[in-house]
Design an enzyme around this catalytic site. Structure first.
Site: not given
Length: 192
Positions: A169-172
């Site tokens: 999620a969230h480009r993590l």
């Protein structure tokens, strides 16, 4: 967590085989010619293990010319349903004739005939020309096994680097990098 990239590949590949709708064995193959001009196309993984990742093709097309001039390649598996990808980089060599013969014999008859009929990657005036050549090969090999063409065979990418990318999620994202070292593999992480 697996500390061997091939064990991890096997696990991810098994999940992809179960979840991907089409061609879970499809991989992008990137090559470069002698001048460094890159080219990328999709091919199908037909064998893998600690010795490398194998695909088959016409050895007179662009892929083969690139690999003859620059025997290095990169592979990319992207499994959208799993939100994962695997990048592989390494040297490329030819599969053995025995491996190529065995795989060719496992292909459908029409695929075998198509290998004989196609001048892969060369200009084609019209579809009818190819269909006529295919019909000619069908007649030529009527009633007999279709042998592997001498210009067709496998290549093996022997990895120096294998990266496993998992969406978060969230480009993590999570990125695990395996690098070949003397006697095995070194593992590390990369920033997303």
């Amino acid at each position: 967590m697996a500390d061997d990239p091939f064990t991890l590949f096997d696990a991810w590949y098994a999940e992809a085989r179960a979840s991907e709708i089409n061609d879970s064995n499809a991989m992008a193959l990137a090559t470069a010619d002698a001048a460094g001009r890159p080219s990328v196309r999709m091919v199908l993984l037909k064998g893998h293990g600690p010795d490398g990742f194998v695909f088959y093709t016409n050895r007179e097309g662009r892929k083969a010319a690139d690999l003859a001039a620059n025997p290095q390649a990169a592979l990319l598996f992207h499994w959208k349903s799993l939100r994962r990808q695997i990048r592989i980089e390494g040297a490329v060599g030819r599969a053995t004739d025995a491996e190529s013969d065995a795989y060719f014999a496992s292909r459908s008859r029409d695929s075998q005939l198509g290998a004989w009929a196609s001048d892969q990657s060369r200009p084609l005036a019209d579809r009818a020309t190819f269909e006529t050549r295919f019909a000619g090969m069908k007649a030529r090999f009527e009633g007999q096994d279709v042998p592997r063409p001498p210009f067709w065979g496998g290549y093996r990418v022997t990895p120096d680097v294998i990266e496993f990318w998992q969406d978060r999620a969230h480009r993590l994202h999570e990125r695990r990098l395996f690098t070949r070292v003397e006697g095995g593999w070194s593992e590390g992480l990369l920033f997303p």
